[in-house]
Design a protein around this motif. Structure first.
Motif, mmCIF file in Angstrom:
data_model
loop_
_atom_site.group_PDB
_atom_site.id
_atom_site.type_symbol
_atom_site.label_atom_id
_atom_site.label_comp_id
_atom_site.label_asym_id
_atom_site.label_seq_id
_atom_site.Cartn_x
_atom_site.Cartn_y
_atom_site.Cartn_z
ATOM 1 N N VAL A 278 3.076 14.846 49.828
ATOM 2 C CA VAL A 278 3.881 15.942 50.373
ATOM 3 C C VAL A 278 3.268 17.300 50.016
ATOM 4 O O VAL A 278 3.329 18.249 50.802
ATOM 5 N N GLN A 279 2.646 17.379 48.849
ATOM 6 C CA GLN A 279 2.037 18.646 48.438
ATOM 7 C C GLN A 279 0.982 19.119 49.442
ATOM 8 O O GLN A 279 0.906 20.312 49.762
ATOM 9 N N ARG A 280 0.183 18.194 49.946
ATOM 10 C CA ARG A 280 -0.838 18.561 50.946
ATOM 11 C C ARG A 280 -0.179 19.136 52.192
ATOM 12 O O ARG A 280 -0.654 20.112 52.780
ATOM 13 N N LEU A 281 0.926 18.524 52.596
ATOM 14 C CA LEU A 281 1.618 18.983 53.796
ATOM 15 C C LEU A 281 2.242 20.360 53.579
ATOM 16 O O LEU A 281 2.231 21.203 54.483
ATOM 17 N N LEU A 282 2.770 20.593 52.391
ATOM 18 C CA LEU A 282 3.346 21.900 52.087
ATOM 19 C C LEU A 282 2.287 22.992 52.113
ATOM 20 O O LEU A 282 2.562 24.134 52.495
ATOM 21 N N LYS A 283 1.082 22.647 51.720
ATOM 22 C CA LYS A 283 -0.001 23.625 51.697
ATOM 23 C C LYS A 283 -0.439 24.051 53.097
ATOM 24 O O LYS A 283 -0.903 25.181 53.281
ATOM 25 N N VAL A 284 -0.288 23.166 54.079
ATOM 26 C CA VAL A 284 -0.857 23.455 55.400
ATOM 27 C C VAL A 284 0.200 23.712 56.466
ATOM 28 O O VAL A 284 -0.132 24.045 57.599
ATOM 29 N N ALA A 285 1.485 23.547 56.136
ATOM 30 C CA ALA A 285 2.540 23.807 57.114
ATOM 31 C C ALA A 285 2.715 25.320 57.291
ATOM 32 O O ALA A 285 2.265 26.126 56.470
ATOM 33 N N ASP A 286 3.357 25.698 58.370
ATOM 34 C CA ASP A 286 3.600 27.108 58.664
ATOM 35 C C ASP A 286 5.050 27.515 58.413
ATOM 36 O O ASP A 286 5.341 28.697 58.254
ATOM 37 N N LEU A 287 5.934 26.522 58.390
ATOM 38 C CA LEU A 287 7.352 26.813 58.241
ATOM 39 C C LEU A 287 8.042 25.586 57.665
ATOM 40 O O LEU A 287 7.719 24.459 58.023
ATOM 41 N N PHE A 288 8.987 25.806 56.756
ATOM 42 C CA PHE A 288 9.801 24.722 56.225
ATOM 43 C C PHE A 288 11.199 24.860 56.799
ATOM 44 O O PHE A 288 11.831 25.916 56.691
ATOM 45 N N VAL A 289 11.689 23.787 57.427
ATOM 46 C CA VAL A 289 12.998 23.803 58.079
ATOM 47 C C VAL A 289 13.911 22.824 57.347
ATOM 48 O O VAL A 289 13.594 21.634 57.252
ATOM 49 N N PHE A 290 15.041 23.318 56.857
ATOM 50 C CA PHE A 290 15.927 22.493 56.036
ATOM 51 C C PHE A 290 17.358 22.624 56.559
ATOM 52 O O PHE A 290 18.132 23.456 56.089
ATOM 53 N N PRO A 291 17.756 21.765 57.526
ATOM 54 C CA PRO A 291 19.040 21.929 58.204
ATOM 55 C C PRO A 291 20.191 21.104 57.623
ATOM 56 O O PRO A 291 21.125 20.746 58.329
ATOM 57 N N THR A 292 20.126 20.793 56.360
ATOM 58 C CA THR A 292 21.082 19.880 55.728
ATOM 59 C C THR A 292 22.539 20.329 55.879
ATOM 60 O O THR A 292 22.838 21.521 55.998
ATOM 61 N N HIS A 293 23.432 19.351 55.852
ATOM 62 C CA HIS A 293 24.871 19.631 55.908
ATOM 63 C C HIS A 293 25.476 19.740 54.515
ATOM 64 O O HIS A 293 26.510 20.375 54.339
ATOM 65 N N PHE A 294 24.880 19.082 53.535
ATOM 66 C CA PHE A 294 25.302 19.237 52.137
ATOM 67 C C PHE A 294 24.213 18.717 51.217
ATOM 68 O O PHE A 294 23.423 17.857 51.585
#
Length: 389
Positions: A278-294
């Motif tokens: 996951v760390q590799r993906l976090l390094k190269v992504a452009d946006l983090f989307v977190f639509p959780t309900h709780f």
């Protein structure tokens, strides 16, 4: 000192990663650490990782499944008996019970209380007030008075735990979940980042020019993946280079796949399943989307912030304790796909402003460090067992 970590989960998620982190840290301190939880075909990697950290694993059938012909009282009694047997066998100095849901593990909590084994009960996810019978509430009150300390992972959780169990605020403390603030992020130069961005996109089979909107979390209804799908046809029309990359496994995957096909956006969404990188993906992504309900206190959100990844998140439960809107990221109303769409659109239209918020978020993430979480938790465990940490 002998520590026993207990949890009832049959899967691998945030609560289970928390239990692993605390247990591994205790083992590094030289504690004799044991872990007990159900063994299923969904968690072999978790069992392996406990063992790899010098933690003795014990299969313990305390899952909160309802597929038994036994009534609820008999199921509680069975879990109580199984936990009691393990406690009498191992004779731990202290127990750490991690609850993925607030009404789980009653049998184990009562078994620890009966033997008066010092016990820390950690409530990871408490989305709303729960109702219990007076008899059950009395049982929990009795247990708290027998060398138990209850811990919530956010102030929101703490408040709801106290309301649900009719406990005083002084009876429950808050220790925020924490993640590693990765030093290698600062050591990565622009050339290395460019190479990694190209490499990961090639592995995923998408254009090197594609922008990635990353979401990490279990594919469960409450994680809000379904809220993203209606936004995809609209947002990708304006930003055709955008790809949604989802990391995680879960019971909602088939339903999500069907919904994506209904909206005709199969080419815009990638399901990666469980990933150890996951760390590799976090390094190269452009946006983090977190639509959780709780949430309890979401590890994945704090980790994204620690990597300086521009973030948008729902306003669910404890998230406003972590992110202030337009300071460390953007906040939208949980479950509101229309507001999510507008938030996505604003974020993609204003990359420089999002970058500035991400810099603020990186600093904010230091308040939720794994080091602090581990230190405070081990101190409580040690104090209960009267052992210095």
């Amino acid at each position: 000192m002998k520590l026993l970590t207990l949890f009832p989960s049959e899967i691998r998620g945030g609560a289970e990663e928390y239990a692993l982190t605390i247990s591994a840290a205790a083992a590094k301190y030289g504690w004799n650490v044991h872990a007990a939880f159900p063994q299923t075909d969904k968690n072999p990697s978790l069992i392996r990782d406990f063992s790899a950290n010098n933690i003795h694993y014990h299969s313990l059938k305390i899952a909160e499944t309802n597929n038994s012909n036994l009534g609820i009282k008999k199921r509680h009694a069975l879990r109580f008996a199984r936990t009691l047997k393990l406690l009498l066998t191992l004779k731990p100095d202290v127990v750490n019970i991690t609850l993925p849901w607030p009404n789980y593990c009653l049998g184990s909590i009562l078994a620890c209380a009966l033997l008066k084994v010092p016990t820390v009960v950690v409530f990871q996810l408490v989305p709303h007030k729960f109702s219990f019978s007076k008899k059950i509430l009395n049982a929990y009150t009795w247990a708290r008075g027998r060398k138990q300390k209850w811990v919530a992972v956010s102030e929101f959780n703490r408040q709801v735990v106290c309301e649900s169990f009719e406990a005083q605020l002084s009876e429950v403390i808050t220790i925020y979940n924490g993640t590693k603030v990765f030093s290698e992020v600062d050591n990565t130069n622009e050339e290395d980042e460019s190479i990694l961005r190209h490499q990961v996109r090639e592995e995923l089979g998408i254009s090197s020019a594609s922008r990635i909107a990353l979401t990490v979390g279990r594919l469960s209804e409450h994680k809000g993946y379904g809220d993203i799908i209606p936004t995809i046809p609209h947002i990708t029309q304006e930003f055709p280079d955008l790809r949604f990359v989802w990391v995680g496994e879960g019971e909602e995957k088939e339903s999500l796949v069907r919904k994506i096909k209904e909206y005709g956006v199969e080419e815009k969404v990638l399901f990666l399943g469980y990933r150890s990188d996951v760390q590799r993906l976090l390094k190269v992504a452009d946006l983090f989307v977190f639509p959780t309900h709780f949430e309890g206190l979401p590890f994945s959100l704090v980790e994204a912030m620690a990597f300086g990844l521009p973030t948008i998140a729902s306003d669910a439960t404890s998230i406003p304790e972590v992110i202030k809107n337009k300071v460390q990221g953007l906040i939208f109303r949980a479950g509101d796909s229309c507001e999510l769409l507008e938030t996505l659109r604003w974020a993609l239209r204003h990359p420089e402003k999002m970058k500035k918020m991400a810099e603020n978020a990186k600093l904010r993430a230091q308040d939720f460090s794994e080091e602090k979480m581990v230190k405070e938790t081990l101190e409580i465990l040690g104090n209960l067992a009267q052992v210095s940490v």
